[in-house]
Design a protein around this motif. Structure first.
Motif, PDB file in Angstrom:
ATOM      1  N   GLU A  80     -11.382  38.915   6.797  1.00  0.00           N
ATOM      2  CA  GLU A  80     -11.131  38.142   8.019  1.00  0.00           C
ATOM      3  C   GLU A  80      -9.631  37.963   8.311  1.00  0.00           C
ATOM      4  OE1 GLU A  80     -14.025  37.552   9.552  1.00  0.00           O
ATOM      5  OE2 GLU A  80     -13.158  36.504  11.252  1.00  0.00           O
ATOM      6  N   LEU A 114     -12.450  44.427   9.675  1.00  0.00           N
ATOM      7  CA  LEU A 114     -11.421  45.455   9.899  1.00  0.00           C
ATOM      8  C   LEU A 114     -11.773  46.309  11.126  1.00  0.00           C
ATOM      9  CD1 LEU A 114      -8.774  46.731   9.010  1.00  0.00           C
ATOM     10  CD2 LEU A 114     -10.075  48.271   7.530  1.00  0.00           C
ATOM     11  N   THR A 137     -19.608  48.074   5.078  1.00  0.00           N
ATOM     12  CA  THR A 137     -20.481  46.966   4.652  1.00  0.00           C
ATOM     13  C   THR A 137     -21.827  47.172   5.348  1.00  0.00           C
ATOM     14  OG1 THR A 137     -19.793  45.580   6.512  1.00  0.00           O
ATOM     15  CG2 THR A 137     -18.576  45.300   4.458  1.00  0.00           C
ATOM     16  N   ALA A 144     -22.473  45.962  13.397  1.00  0.00           N
ATOM     17  CA  ALA A 144     -21.187  45.738  14.066  1.00  0.00           C
ATOM     18  C   ALA A 144     -20.474  47.010  14.521  1.00  0.00           C
ATOM     19  CB  ALA A 144     -20.257  44.930  13.143  1.00  0.00           C
ATOM     20  N   LYS A 149     -17.476  46.040  20.801  1.00  0.00           N
ATOM     21  CA  LYS A 149     -16.725  44.776  20.809  1.00  0.00           C
ATOM     22  C   LYS A 149     -15.629  44.826  19.754  1.00  0.00           C
ATOM     23  CE  LYS A 149     -20.308  41.548  22.303  1.00  0.00           C
ATOM     24  NZ  LYS A 149     -21.114  40.398  21.856  1.00  0.00           N
TER      25      LYS A 149
HETATM   26  N1  LIG Z   1     -18.005  43.714  16.725  1.00  0.00           N
HETATM   27  C1  LIG Z   1     -19.227  43.299  16.512  1.00  0.00           C
HETATM   28  O1  LIG Z   1     -20.167  43.649  17.249  1.00  0.00           O
HETATM   29  C2  LIG Z   1     -19.514  42.396  15.357  1.00  0.00           C
HETATM   30  C3  LIG Z   1     -20.849  42.057  15.041  1.00  0.00           C
HETATM   31  C4  LIG Z   1     -21.081  41.242  13.931  1.00  0.00           C
HETATM   32  C5  LIG Z   1     -20.015  40.771  13.182  1.00  0.00           C
HETATM   33  N2  LIG Z   1     -18.738  41.110  13.512  1.00  0.00           N
HETATM   34  C6  LIG Z   1     -17.593  40.632  12.725  1.00  0.00           C
HETATM   35  O2  LIG Z   1     -17.703  41.215  11.423  1.00  0.00           O
HETATM   36  C7  LIG Z   1     -17.012  40.375  10.489  1.00  0.00           C
HETATM   37  C8  LIG Z   1     -17.837  40.268   9.231  1.00  0.00           C
HETATM   38  O3  LIG Z   1     -18.001  41.577   8.742  1.00  0.00           O
HETATM   39  P1  LIG Z   1     -18.589  41.924   7.306  1.00  0.00           P
HETATM   40  O4  LIG Z   1     -19.757  41.066   7.011  1.00  0.00           O
HETATM   41  O5  LIG Z   1     -18.737  43.383   7.290  1.00  0.00           O
HETATM   42  O6  LIG Z   1     -17.464  41.413   6.310  1.00  0.00           O
HETATM   43  P2  LIG Z   1     -15.904  41.771   6.171  1.00  0.00           P
HETATM   44  O7  LIG Z   1     -15.510  42.885   7.028  1.00  0.00           O
HETATM   45  O8  LIG Z   1     -15.169  40.474   6.322  1.00  0.00           O
HETATM   46  O9  LIG Z   1     -15.845  42.241   4.668  1.00  0.00           O
HETATM   47  C9  LIG Z   1     -16.147  41.326   3.627  1.00  0.00           C
HETATM   48  C10 LIG Z   1     -15.354  41.681   2.383  1.00  0.00           C
HETATM   49  O10 LIG Z   1     -15.863  42.888   1.830  1.00  0.00           O
HETATM   50  C11 LIG Z   1     -14.782  43.776   1.522  1.00  0.00           C
HETATM   51  N3  LIG Z   1     -15.349  45.118   1.613  1.00  0.00           N
HETATM   52  C12 LIG Z   1     -15.552  45.879   2.715  1.00  0.00           C
HETATM   53  N4  LIG Z   1     -16.157  47.027   2.383  1.00  0.00           N
HETATM   54  C13 LIG Z   1     -16.358  46.990   1.035  1.00  0.00           C
HETATM   55  C14 LIG Z   1     -16.947  47.879   0.099  1.00  0.00           C
HETATM   56  N5  LIG Z   1     -17.510  49.024   0.480  1.00  0.00           N
HETATM   57  N6  LIG Z   1     -16.963  47.518  -1.205  1.00  0.00           N
HETATM   58  C15 LIG Z   1     -16.452  46.329  -1.600  1.00  0.00           C
HETATM   59  N7  LIG Z   1     -15.895  45.454  -0.764  1.00  0.00           N
HETATM   60  C16 LIG Z   1     -15.840  45.775   0.541  1.00  0.00           C
HETATM   61  C17 LIG Z   1     -13.729  43.422   2.552  1.00  0.00           C
HETATM   62  O11 LIG Z   1     -12.430  43.776   2.117  1.00  0.00           O
HETATM   63  C18 LIG Z   1     -13.881  41.899   2.656  1.00  0.00           C
HETATM   64  O12 LIG Z   1     -13.141  41.259   1.651  1.00  0.00           O
HETATM   65  C19 LIG Z   1     -16.749  39.058  11.190  1.00  0.00           C
HETATM   66  O13 LIG Z   1     -15.388  38.993  11.502  1.00  0.00           O
HETATM   67  C20 LIG Z   1     -17.586  39.145  12.469  1.00  0.00           C
HETATM   68  O14 LIG Z   1     -16.989  38.442  13.524  1.00  0.00           O
HETATM   69  C21 LIG Z   1     -18.474  41.924  14.564  1.00  0.00           C
END
Ligand SMILES: NC(=O)c1ccc[n+]([C@@H]2O[C@H](COP(=O)([O-])OP(=O)(O)OC[C@H]3O[C@@H](n4cnc5c(N)ncnc54)[C@H](O)[C@@H]3O)[C@@H](O)[C@H]2O)c1
Length: 368
Positions: A80, A114, A137, A144, A149
Motif C-alpha cells: 500500500e 502496485l 496476488t 484487480a 481502475k
Molecule cells: N484496481 C482495482 O480494480 C482494484 C480492485 C481491488 C483492489 N484493489 C487494490 O488492491 C490493493 C490490495 O491488493 P492485494 O490484496 O493484491 O495486496 P497488495 O498489493 O497490497 O500486496 C500485499 C503484500 O503482498 C506482497 N506480495 C505481492 N505479490 C507477492 C507474491 N507473489 N509473494 C509474496 N508477497 C507478495 C506485496 O509486496 C505486499 O506487501 C488495495 O490497494 C486495493 O485498493 C484495486
C-alpha cells in the motif's frame, strides 16, 4: 471474444472501446511467450520487491531483449505504501530520466496496490503509456488486474486516479506460490462474488476448481483466473467507466467496506468481503426474496476456503459503533440511502436503493 491455446497458456481477447482491447492470458510459462505485438519500441519493468517476483521480472526483461527490444529500466515497490503521490512523482521522474516515450510499454508485476500505483503513473506520464499487467496476488489475479481502475491514496483510499485499461494481463500461476496463506486465501472472495453474479453454472465451475486452486495447482489457478477475470471483463466491456451496470461488482462490498474500515484494516479485504457477502445475501433474502439455499451455498464455499463468514468477536463493537458514520462516507450514497446490488437469484441482480437504517438493522440482527 477470441480464444487461443499455445502450450499451457490460454488467452482471450476482449474489445472494450473502439480503441481499447485487453488480452487475458494465463498458464505456466506465459512470461516466456507473451502474446506478440505488445511491445512496439522499448519497455520498462516495475515489480514487487519479493525474490520470486524480482527473479521473474529479470527473466522477462531478458526475454524482451532477446526479442530485439530495449529495456529502459527496472524499478521495484510493494504494498500500500506505493499508492502515494510521492512515489508517483519519483516514478514520473525516473520514467523521464529513462527516456520513456509514448511508445514505451510498461510491464507491472505486482499485487493490487502496485498495479494501481504503477498503473496510475503509466496512465498519466505523457498522457498515457501502454501497460501489461502481471498480477502476483490472488486478489489481483482474480479481480484487480482488469477493469482499468488505477489510483493512489490521498487523504482517503483511491482518491486520485484514472481509468487506463491494460493492453494485456498475463497470469503466471507459479508467481502466486510465494504468497503467505492469509493473502493467498483472501483473493478467493472476489471469485465467489463473480460466480454469484454469473449464475449456478459458474458456481458449479467454481466448486470444481476451487480445491485444486487452494492447493496451489498451477492449472487450477490459471483456469480460475482466466474465468474470474473474464467474467469481470464481460461486465466492464458493457460499462467501461462505471456509469451503471458495472456497479453490480460491488456485491458484498457495501457492508464489506464497513467491516474492513471498522477493523482498522486488521482484516484483509477478502476477509471483510466474505463477511459482507453473507450479510448482503441475508439482506437480499428479505428485500428481493433470494432463496436461502444461495446464502447456504456461499457460506459453505467461504468455509471451504477458510475465510470468515462473519467478523471476529473483537471487531464487532467497532462495527456497531462506526457503521452509520462509515455508510455515510460510502461513494454510492444518495441522501439517506445507498444504491447497492442485491441478488434476486444467482445471475440476476438488481441495483436497489436501500436505506442506511435498513442496513444498520441488518448488521445489528446479524452480528449484534
Ligand atoms: N484496481 C482495482 O480494480 C482494484 C480492485 C481491488 C483492489 N484493489 C487494490 O488492491 C490493493 C490490495 O491488493 P492485494 O490484496 O493484491 O495486496 P497488495 O498489493 O497490497 O500486496 C500485499 C503484500 O503482498 C506482497 N506480495 C505481492 N505479490 C507477492 C507474491 N507473489 N509473494 C509474496 N508477497 C507478495 C506485496 O509486496 C505486499 O506487501 C488495495 O490497494 C486495493 O485498493 C484495486
Amino acid at each position: 471474444m477470441a480464444q487461443a491455446n499455445i502450450g499451457n497458456v490460454t488467452s482471450k481477447k476482449y474489445r472494450i472501446t473502439c480503441e481499447e482491447e485487453t488480452i487475458i492470458a494465463a498458464g505456466e510459462g506465459v512470461l516466456s511467450s507473451p502474446p506478440p505485438g505488445l511491445i512496439s519500441s522499448d519497455a520498462i519493468v516495475i515489480h514487487e520487491p519479493v525474490d520470486q517476483v524480482a527473479e521473474a521480472a529479470k527473466h522477462l526483461a531478458s526475454s524482451i531483449e532477446e526479442a530485439g527490444f530495449r529495456v529502459l529500466g527496472l524499478r521495484s515497490c510493494g504494498g500500500e505504501s506505493c499508492k502515494s503521490i510521492e512515489w508517483i512523482v519519483d516514478t514520473w521522474r525516473w520514467l523521464a530520466q529513462a527516456n520513456a516515450s509514448r511508445a514505451t510499454t510498461v510491464f507491472i508485476l505486482g499485487g493490487g496496490a502496485l498495479l494501481d500505483a504503477a498503473g496510475f503513473a503509466a496512465a498519466t506520464f505523457m498522457r498515457g503509456l501502454p501497460t501489461v499487467l502481471v498480477p502476483t496476488t490472488t486478489l489481483s489475479a482474480f479481480d484487480a488486474a482488469v477493469g482499468g481502475k488505477t489510483a493512489v491514496n490521498l487523504e482517503g483510499k483511491n482518491v486520485v486516479g484514472a481509468f487506463h485499461n491494460p493492453r494485456a494481463v498475463l497470469v503466471e500461476p507459479r508467481l502466486l506460490a510465494s504468497l503467505p496463506e492469509r493473502p493467498f486465501k483472501s483473493g478467493f472472495a472476489e471469485a465467489v462474488k463473480h460466480s454469484l453474479l454469473s449464475g449456478w453454472s459458474d458456481m458449479k465451475f467454481l466448486e470444481s476448481v476451487i480445491g485444486g486452486a487452494l492447493a496451489r495447482s498451477p492449472e487450477s489457478l490459471s483456469q480460475l483466473a482466466l474465468w474470474s477475470l473474464g467474467f469481470k471483463m464481460s461486465i466492464v466491456v458493457k460499462d467501461p467507466r462505471e456509469g451503471g451496470l458495472r456497479r453490480i461488482l460491488n456485491l458484498g462490498h457495501t457492508i464489506g467496506h464497513v467491516v474492513e474500515a471498522a477493523s482498522r484494516y486488521s482484516l484483509t479485504h477478502g476477509e471483510a468481503v466474505a463477511a459482507g457477502l453473507i450479510a448482503e445475501l441475508m439482506l437480499a433474502e428479505e428485500e428481493t426474496r433470494l432463496d436461502s439455499s444461495v446464502t447456504r451455498w456461499t457460506a459453505n464455499t467461504i468455509d471451504s476456503i477458510g475465510l470468515p463468514r462473519s467478523p471476529p468477536e473483537k471487531v464487532i463493537p467497532s462495527i456497531l459503533a462506526n457503521a452509520r458514520r462509515l455508510l455515510l462516507l460510502d461513494k454510492k450514497r444518495v441522501g439517506e440511502t445507498i444504491v447497492m446490488p442485491l441478488l434476486r437469484e444467482p445471475g440476476d441482480v438488481v441495483l436497489a436503493r436501500v436505506s442506511i437504517g435498513r442496513i444498520l438493522s441488518l448488521i445489528e440482527v446479524a452480528w449484534g
